[in-house]
Scaffold this motif. Structure first.
Motif, mmCIF file in Angstrom:
data_model
loop_
_atom_site.group_PDB
_atom_site.id
_atom_site.type_symbol
_atom_site.label_atom_id
_atom_site.label_comp_id
_atom_site.label_asym_id
_atom_site.label_seq_id
_atom_site.Cartn_x
_atom_site.Cartn_y
_atom_site.Cartn_z
ATOM 1 N N LEU A 1 73.830 23.812 49.553
ATOM 2 C CA LEU A 1 72.680 23.100 50.103
ATOM 3 C C LEU A 1 71.702 22.703 48.995
ATOM 4 O O LEU A 1 71.490 23.448 48.037
ATOM 5 C CB LEU A 1 71.954 23.974 51.126
ATOM 6 C CG LEU A 1 72.796 24.409 52.326
ATOM 7 C CD1 LEU A 1 71.971 25.267 53.266
ATOM 8 C CD2 LEU A 1 73.381 23.206 53.050
ATOM 9 N N CYS A 2 71.121 21.504 49.145
ATOM 10 C CA CYS A 2 70.130 21.010 48.195
ATOM 11 C C CYS A 2 68.933 20.504 48.988
ATOM 12 O O CYS A 2 69.039 19.513 49.709
ATOM 13 C CB CYS A 2 70.705 19.886 47.337
ATOM 14 S SG CYS A 2 69.487 19.106 46.267
ATOM 15 N N ARG A 3 67.805 21.180 48.842
ATOM 16 C CA ARG A 3 66.631 20.780 49.627
ATOM 17 C C ARG A 3 66.067 19.446 49.148
ATOM 18 O O ARG A 3 65.285 18.814 49.852
ATOM 19 C CB ARG A 3 65.567 21.878 49.579
ATOM 20 C CG ARG A 3 65.042 22.147 48.187
ATOM 21 C CD ARG A 3 64.217 23.411 48.111
ATOM 22 N NE ARG A 3 63.904 23.729 46.725
ATOM 23 C CZ ARG A 3 63.316 24.850 46.341
ATOM 24 N NH1 ARG A 3 63.007 25.774 47.231
ATOM 25 N NH2 ARG A 3 63.066 25.073 45.072
ATOM 26 N N CYS A 4 66.421 19.045 47.921
ATOM 27 C CA CYS A 4 65.928 17.762 47.385
ATOM 28 C C CYS A 4 66.839 16.600 47.757
ATOM 29 O O CYS A 4 66.496 15.446 47.495
ATOM 30 C CB CYS A 4 65.800 17.833 45.874
ATOM 31 S SG CYS A 4 64.658 19.085 45.302
ATOM 32 N N GLY A 5 68.014 16.892 48.300
ATOM 33 C CA GLY A 5 68.902 15.825 48.749
ATOM 34 C C GLY A 5 69.606 15.082 47.633
ATOM 35 O O GLY A 5 69.709 13.854 47.652
ATOM 36 N N THR A 6 70.147 15.806 46.660
ATOM 37 C CA THR A 6 70.817 15.158 45.532
ATOM 38 C C THR A 6 72.310 14.917 45.793
ATOM 39 O O THR A 6 73.072 14.684 44.850
ATOM 40 C CB THR A 6 70.679 16.014 44.255
ATOM 41 O OG1 THR A 6 71.274 17.294 44.484
ATOM 42 C CG2 THR A 6 69.229 16.193 43.866
ATOM 43 N N TYR A 7 72.703 14.926 47.026
ATOM 44 C CA TYR A 7 74.141 14.911 47.342
ATOM 45 C C TYR A 7 74.884 13.688 46.788
ATOM 46 O O TYR A 7 76.022 13.803 46.333
ATOM 47 C CB TYR A 7 74.337 15.013 48.861
ATOM 48 C CG TYR A 7 73.769 16.277 49.441
ATOM 49 C CD1 TYR A 7 74.334 17.520 49.170
ATOM 50 C CD2 TYR A 7 72.636 16.241 50.241
ATOM 51 C CE1 TYR A 7 73.800 18.685 49.687
ATOM 52 C CE2 TYR A 7 72.085 17.405 50.761
ATOM 53 C CZ TYR A 7 72.680 18.623 50.476
ATOM 54 O OH TYR A 7 72.132 19.786 50.983
ATOM 55 N N PRO B 1 69.793 16.444 38.738
ATOM 56 C CA PRO B 1 68.814 17.373 39.330
ATOM 57 C C PRO B 1 67.473 16.736 39.670
ATOM 58 O O PRO B 1 67.011 15.818 38.990
ATOM 59 C CB PRO B 1 68.621 18.440 38.241
ATOM 60 C CG PRO B 1 69.800 18.308 37.352
ATOM 61 C CD PRO B 1 70.167 16.852 37.374
ATOM 62 N N GLN B 2 66.867 17.271 40.707
ATOM 63 C CA GLN B 2 65.464 16.946 40.992
ATOM 64 C C GLN B 2 64.650 18.212 40.682
ATOM 65 O O GLN B 2 64.298 18.435 39.528
ATOM 66 C CB GLN B 2 65.318 16.440 42.415
ATOM 67 C CG GLN B 2 65.979 15.069 42.554
ATOM 68 C CD GLN B 2 65.615 14.347 43.823
ATOM 69 O OE1 GLN B 2 64.525 14.470 44.346
ATOM 70 N NE2 GLN B 2 66.553 13.567 44.325
ATOM 71 N N CYS B 3 64.417 19.088 41.644
ATOM 72 C CA CYS B 3 63.694 20.315 41.275
ATOM 73 C C CYS B 3 64.575 21.238 40.453
ATOM 74 O O CYS B 3 64.085 22.065 39.690
ATOM 75 C CB CYS B 3 63.183 21.037 42.516
ATOM 76 S SG CYS B 3 64.411 22.092 43.330
ATOM 77 N N GLY B 4 65.890 21.113 40.639
ATOM 78 C CA GLY B 4 66.830 21.877 39.826
ATOM 79 C C GLY B 4 67.242 23.222 40.388
ATOM 80 O O GLY B 4 68.183 23.839 39.894
ATOM 81 N N TYR B 5 66.553 23.684 41.443
ATOM 82 C CA TYR B 5 66.781 25.069 41.877
ATOM 83 C C TYR B 5 68.224 25.332 42.320
ATOM 84 O O TYR B 5 68.789 26.365 42.000
ATOM 85 C CB TYR B 5 65.819 25.440 43.010
ATOM 86 C CG TYR B 5 65.770 26.927 43.191
ATOM 87 C CD1 TYR B 5 64.962 27.713 42.380
ATOM 88 C CD2 TYR B 5 66.576 27.559 44.133
ATOM 89 C CE1 TYR B 5 64.949 29.091 42.508
ATOM 90 C CE2 TYR B 5 66.569 28.931 44.269
ATOM 91 C CZ TYR B 5 65.749 29.688 43.447
ATOM 92 O OH TYR B 5 65.736 31.048 43.576
ATOM 93 N N CYS B 6 68.815 24.391 43.008
ATOM 94 C CA CYS B 6 70.175 24.596 43.530
ATOM 95 C C CYS B 6 71.247 24.267 42.505
ATOM 96 O O CYS B 6 72.432 24.497 42.755
ATOM 97 C CB CYS B 6 70.400 23.720 44.753
ATOM 98 S SG CYS B 6 70.606 21.960 44.327
ATOM 99 N N GLN B 7 70.832 23.676 41.374
ATOM 100 C CA GLN B 7 71.809 22.975 40.535
ATOM 101 C C GLN B 7 72.801 23.870 39.801
ATOM 102 O O GLN B 7 73.948 23.479 39.601
ATOM 103 C CB GLN B 7 71.082 22.057 39.550
ATOM 104 C CG GLN B 7 70.286 20.946 40.230
ATOM 105 C CD GLN B 7 71.169 19.889 40.875
ATOM 106 O OE1 GLN B 7 72.164 19.485 40.300
ATOM 107 N NE2 GLN B 7 70.809 19.450 42.067
ATOM 108 N N SER B 8 72.391 25.062 39.389
ATOM 109 C CA SER B 8 73.383 25.904 38.713
ATOM 110 C C SER B 8 74.495 26.280 39.689
ATOM 111 O O SER B 8 75.676 26.299 39.316
ATOM 112 C CB SER B 8 72.738 27.139 38.094
ATOM 113 O OG SER B 8 72.047 27.879 39.063
HETATM 114 S S1 FES Z 1 67.650 19.725 43.179
HETATM 115 FE FE1 FES Z 1 66.047 20.688 44.312
HETATM 116 S S2 FES Z 1 67.125 21.985 45.684
HETATM 117 FE FE2 FES Z 1 68.661 20.775 44.797
#
Ligand code: FES
Ligand code: FES
Length: 154
Positions: free
Chosen positions: A130-136, A95-102
């Motif tokens: 989709l992940c706005r932080c680009g953790t793909y 995770p980066q910001c974590g918002y999409c992670q769950s």
């Molecule tokens: S970790 Fe930030 S939106 Fe995916």
């Protein structure tokens, strides 16, 4: 009153039949791990499993979930420990910001439930969140690792 089975627990929910399931999970059952992103079935932030199948809870009415088993991020770990996908996520420091992670973790868990040994192409095809932080890249590596962990446990 409606009864929803969430993570193995019956929740009595006072909701209209057409309330999006996401709001029932977050606001009425108090399980805030499932996130709101687009509200249109596009981003996957609200992903849950319904009878084991990946489902977007933002576009599903509460009435469609009655009598089915809902699994949210809070329900993946057991007394035995983290779910293999969660273990792999920690190992790969995804995770980066974590918002999409769950939502990403639920999608990966659903994928490995249906296909314990996905090919690279199958992972790319099935993981559409989709992940706005680009953790793909980290997500891809974590799913490969989760498949190994799951295989070693079975
Ligand atoms: S970790 Fe930030 S939106 Fe995916
Ligand atoms: S919030 Fe449900 S798919 Fe985006």
């Amino acid at each position: 009153m409606t009864t929803l089975l969430i993570n193995g627990t019956q929740h009595q929910i006072d909701a209209e039949d057409d309330m999006p399931l996401l709001w029932a999970i977050r606001d009425l059952a108090g399980l805030s791990g499932t996130k709101y992103g687009c509200g249109m079935g596009l981003c996957g932030a609200c992903s849950i499993m319904l009878d084991g199948k990946l489902t977007f809870s933002c576009t599903l009415p509460v009435s469609a979930a009655q009598g089915k088993a809902i699994t949210t991020i809070e329900g993946l770990a057991t007394d035995k420990g983290l779910h293999p996908v969660q273990q792999a996520w920690v190992e790969q420091d995804v995770p980066q910001c974590g918002y999409c992670q769950s939502g990403q973790i639920i999608a990966a868990a659903a994928l490995l439930k249906q296909n314990p040994h996905p090919s690279d192409e199958e992972i790319r095809a099935k993981m559409s969140n989709l992940c706005r932080c680009g953790t793909y890249q980290q997500i891809f590596a974590a799913i490969k690792r989760a498949a190994e962990i799951q295989g070693a446990q079975s």
